[in-house]
Structure formats: C-alpha cells, structure tokens
Write an enzyme that holds these catalytic residues in place. Structure first.
Site, PDB file in Angstrom:
ATOM      1  N   ASP A 102      -9.873   1.813  -4.052  1.00  0.00           N
ATOM      2  CA  ASP A 102      -8.836   1.756  -3.014  1.00  0.00           C
ATOM      3  C   ASP A 102      -7.993   3.027  -3.097  1.00  0.00           C
ATOM      4  O   ASP A 102      -8.497   4.120  -2.956  1.00  0.00           O
ATOM      5  CB  ASP A 102      -8.032   0.462  -3.199  1.00  0.00           C
ATOM      6  CG  ASP A 102      -7.329   0.001  -1.934  1.00  0.00           C
ATOM      7  OD1 ASP A 102      -6.907   0.855  -1.137  1.00  0.00           O
ATOM      8  OD2 ASP A 102      -7.174  -1.219  -1.743  1.00  0.00           O
ATOM      9  N   GLU A 119       0.837  -1.207   0.000  1.00  0.00           N
ATOM     10  CA  GLU A 119       0.000   0.000   0.000  1.00  0.00           C
ATOM     11  C   GLU A 119       0.869   1.254   0.000  1.00  0.00           C
ATOM     12  O   GLU A 119       2.077   1.185   0.202  1.00  0.00           O
ATOM     13  CB  GLU A 119      -0.901   0.032   1.247  1.00  0.00           C
ATOM     14  CG  GLU A 119      -2.324  -0.467   1.008  1.00  0.00           C
ATOM     15  CD  GLU A 119      -3.197   0.536   0.254  1.00  0.00           C
ATOM     16  OE1 GLU A 119      -2.695   1.598  -0.167  1.00  0.00           O
ATOM     17  OE2 GLU A 119      -4.390   0.241   0.070  1.00  0.00           O
ATOM     18  N   GLU A 170      -9.928  -5.735  10.023  1.00  0.00           N
ATOM     19  CA  GLU A 170     -10.717  -6.669   9.228  1.00  0.00           C
ATOM     20  C   GLU A 170     -10.657  -8.080   9.819  1.00  0.00           C
ATOM     21  O   GLU A 170      -9.634  -8.507  10.338  1.00  0.00           O
ATOM     22  CB  GLU A 170     -10.178  -6.701   7.795  1.00  0.00           C
ATOM     23  CG  GLU A 170     -10.310  -5.366   7.078  1.00  0.00           C
ATOM     24  CD  GLU A 170      -9.424  -5.276   5.858  1.00  0.00           C
ATOM     25  OE1 GLU A 170      -9.956  -5.053   4.774  1.00  0.00           O
ATOM     26  OE2 GLU A 170      -8.198  -5.434   6.010  1.00  0.00           O
ATOM     27  N   ASN A 219      -9.875   5.476   2.684  1.00  0.00           N
ATOM     28  CA  ASN A 219      -8.933   5.053   1.660  1.00  0.00           C
ATOM     29  C   ASN A 219      -8.392   6.208   0.842  1.00  0.00           C
ATOM     30  O   ASN A 219      -8.035   7.245   1.406  1.00  0.00           O
ATOM     31  CB  ASN A 219      -9.555   3.949   0.797  1.00  0.00           C
ATOM     32  CG  ASN A 219      -8.638   2.746   0.738  1.00  0.00           C
ATOM     33  OD1 ASN A 219      -7.418   2.870   0.683  1.00  0.00           O
ATOM     34  ND2 ASN A 219      -9.212   1.557   0.776  1.00  0.00           N
ATOM     35  N   ARG A 267      -7.509   0.665  13.352  1.00  0.00           N
ATOM     36  CA  ARG A 267      -6.173   1.028  12.878  1.00  0.00           C
ATOM     37  C   ARG A 267      -6.325   2.080  11.791  1.00  0.00           C
ATOM     38  O   ARG A 267      -7.388   2.236  11.188  1.00  0.00           O
ATOM     39  CB  ARG A 267      -5.424  -0.186  12.325  1.00  0.00           C
ATOM     40  CG  ARG A 267      -6.017  -0.770  11.035  1.00  0.00           C
ATOM     41  CD  ARG A 267      -4.994  -1.677  10.365  1.00  0.00           C
ATOM     42  NE  ARG A 267      -5.475  -2.420   9.228  1.00  0.00           N
ATOM     43  CZ  ARG A 267      -5.576  -1.958   7.983  1.00  0.00           C
ATOM     44  NH1 ARG A 267      -5.277  -0.703   7.688  1.00  0.00           N
ATOM     45  NH2 ARG A 267      -5.995  -2.738   7.000  1.00  0.00           N
ATOM     46  N   ASN A 318      -5.659   3.577   8.032  1.00  0.00           N
ATOM     47  CA  ASN A 318      -5.518   3.017   6.697  1.00  0.00           C
ATOM     48  C   ASN A 318      -4.776   4.053   5.841  1.00  0.00           C
ATOM     49  O   ASN A 318      -3.775   4.588   6.301  1.00  0.00           O
ATOM     50  CB  ASN A 318      -6.874   2.585   6.121  1.00  0.00           C
ATOM     51  CG  ASN A 318      -6.708   1.585   4.998  1.00  0.00           C
ATOM     52  OD1 ASN A 318      -5.846   0.708   5.070  1.00  0.00           O
ATOM     53  ND2 ASN A 318      -7.501   1.681   3.961  1.00  0.00           N
TER      54      ASN A 318
END
Length: 299
Positions: free
Chosen positions: A204, A18, A121, A154, A101, A103
């Site tokens: 995303d 990511e 998740e 995101n 958390r 992202n």
C-alpha cells in the site's frame, strides 16, 4: 538500539485512513479518511484533530509551498485553504471514466504532485482491473499522464539522490522503480525491486528513510516492512495490532517517529472485536532510523 514502541495516537477511528504527511511548522500530522471524505490534521502538542469535510472521496493530501495544502478529491487535483475550510479545483482527470477516483499521491523533490487513479471498489481491493492511470500536477498548473492500465495506484517516493522514482500498483504485489529525471519529471526503465511475500499481502503506502530504504505498509498484512531496493531484500518487519495497515510516513521533531494509518472498512464484527484498534493511527518509536521532510507542491 532503543526498544520499539507502538502506540495509537488518534483515538478517532478512520474508515480508511491514508496519506499521512508530517507538517513541521505546525507540529502536526495530516491524513485523510477516504470514504468519510475528510481531510484531518492532528496536532501533536494539543492532541486535537481538526477536520475539513469534502464532497467526494479524498485520497491524498500534501503541503503547498505558497500556504495551505493540495489534495486529490474524486478525480480532481484541488487546493485547500485550511483556515476557510474551502477547496478549489485545479485540474480534472479521467473524465471518460465515471467510476474512477484518485488514490495515493505525493510531491516529488521538484514540487510536482504525483497521484494515480483506480476504479471505485465494490469491496476493499475488489474492483474493475486496469482502469487507473498515473498523473502529475506540475507547478505551472499543467497535468501530465505517465501511463495507464493501473489497478490500484498506490505508494510512491523518490530516492535520496532523486534519480529513482519508486511506485506501487497494489495488485501487482510488487514495489517498482523507474529511472527519474528530476529536472523534467520524466520516467523510464520500469523494473521490480521487491516482490511481496505471501504473508505480507498487498503493498500500500510507502515512505523512504535517510538510509535510502523503503518502508511499505502491508494492507491485510498487519505490518510495515523495511526493504532494501538495491538488493530486493526485506530488512525488518514491524507488526501492528490491526491487519489493514494502509500507509506510513516519518515525523516528529527529528523525523524519527513512523506514523502508520489503518482502515476499519472491510472487517467483519468478529474481526473488529479481535482488533479493536483498527482504523487508528499508530506512532512507532525506537526504530533507530529517521525519515526526511516531505516535499511541498511548488504551484
């Protein structure tokens, strides 16, 4: 139009790669592997990857004007000293939500570090809904909370004139826009500028190009799409050899290369055998468009 070329550049696999960020001064691509708790830097000249391991899932990384980097680790904004491989905490968020958390995160044109949270998740994209919020760490060290009830905070970016903030809450299947005041960091007037098509799956990470168009990585969709936020139309689709494409950024010496991160987590063995490059980082050349250099955190 030069011909499109897609190649994987980092041969190590990420469980969930990511937050790709191009750092011009080191000719390197920064990125994270969230569940592996690693911040990575791939040197485009030597082709080597350096890593810093941290103590919690690390979801985004950004360049810091004063040197080194900033990152979102667990529910903390942190500073990272790359030479010493050491983290120092700058601010904690979501203290009342033990299961959360951070992202995705990105620095705005004025040097503020925006990042949002989500519930952990139980499987990829399966989680308790509406547990996240969007925050920004200001250069003076204060943190502002923008809104809550976010599912999966995101992709984020800003228009070329800095008057619009683009944002993705993945499970809304939409790319949203806000009016943006770059002087104050204030946002207003949320609206959708693009609704995902069924085969594009989950929006995303996201990056803007020099024409003001947005490139969105489609998780489970195996592609990045180029959209026009003014018309709400998709202009281009680039398919990748793995379905869990997670984010993208422009880089290379003139920002004409698109780097795309991907994930392996959540793929069954038979799916992995069909997409052996899952979890790799891809470089796309020949797109005929360029991106802009990332902003650096001013604190």
């Amino acid at each position: 139009m030069s011909s499109l070329k897609i190649e994987s550049i980092v041969l190590d696999y990420s469980r969930c790669g990511e937050s790709p960020v191009w750092e011009e001064k080191s000719n390197s691509l920064l990125y994270v592997d969230i569940p592996s708790k690693k911040i990575c830097r791939w040197d485009s000249l030597t082709k080597k990857v350096e890593e810093v391991s941290v103590d919690s899932p690390v979801s985004s990384v950004a360049i810091r004007q004063s040197g080194g980097y900033v990152a979102t680790v667990g529910t903390r904004f942190c500073a990272l000293n790359w030479e010493e491989k050491s983290l120092s905490d700058l601010f904690f968020v979501d203290k009342d939500k033990k299961n959360n958390r951070f992202n995705d995160g990105k620095v705005d044109p004025a040097g503020r570090y925006f990042a949002g949270t989500m519930a952990e998740e139980t499987a990829p994209a399966v989680l308790e809904r509406h547990q996240g919020s969007l925050y920004a760490l200001f250069p003076n060290g204060t943190v502002e909370k923008y809104f809550d009830r976010v599912d999966i905070s995101n992709g984020l970016d800003w228009s070329l004139d800095h008057k619009i903030f683009y944002y993705i809450d993945s499970l809304a299947y939409s790319v949203d826009a806000f009016d943006y005041d770059v002087q104050t960091g204030k946002i207003a007037n949320r609206r959708s500028v693009y609704k995902m098509e069924k085969e594009e799956h989950i929006p995303d990470g996201m990056s803007i190009d020099t024409e003001g168009k947005l490139w969105v990585a489609c998780y489970n969709g195996g592609r990045v799409i180029r959209i026009d936020p003014e018309t709400g139309k998709r202009l281009q689709t680039v398919k990748l050899p793995t379905e869990k494409t997670t984010s993208c950024c422009f880089g290379g010496k003139d920002f004409s290369e698109l780097y795309v991160t991907s994930a392996r987590d959540g793929l069954h063995p038979d799916e992995l055998s069909r997409q052996p490059e899952a979890g790799r980082i891809f470089k796309i050349t020949g797109l005929g468009v360029k991106g802009i250099a990332p902003s650096a955190f001013a604190g």
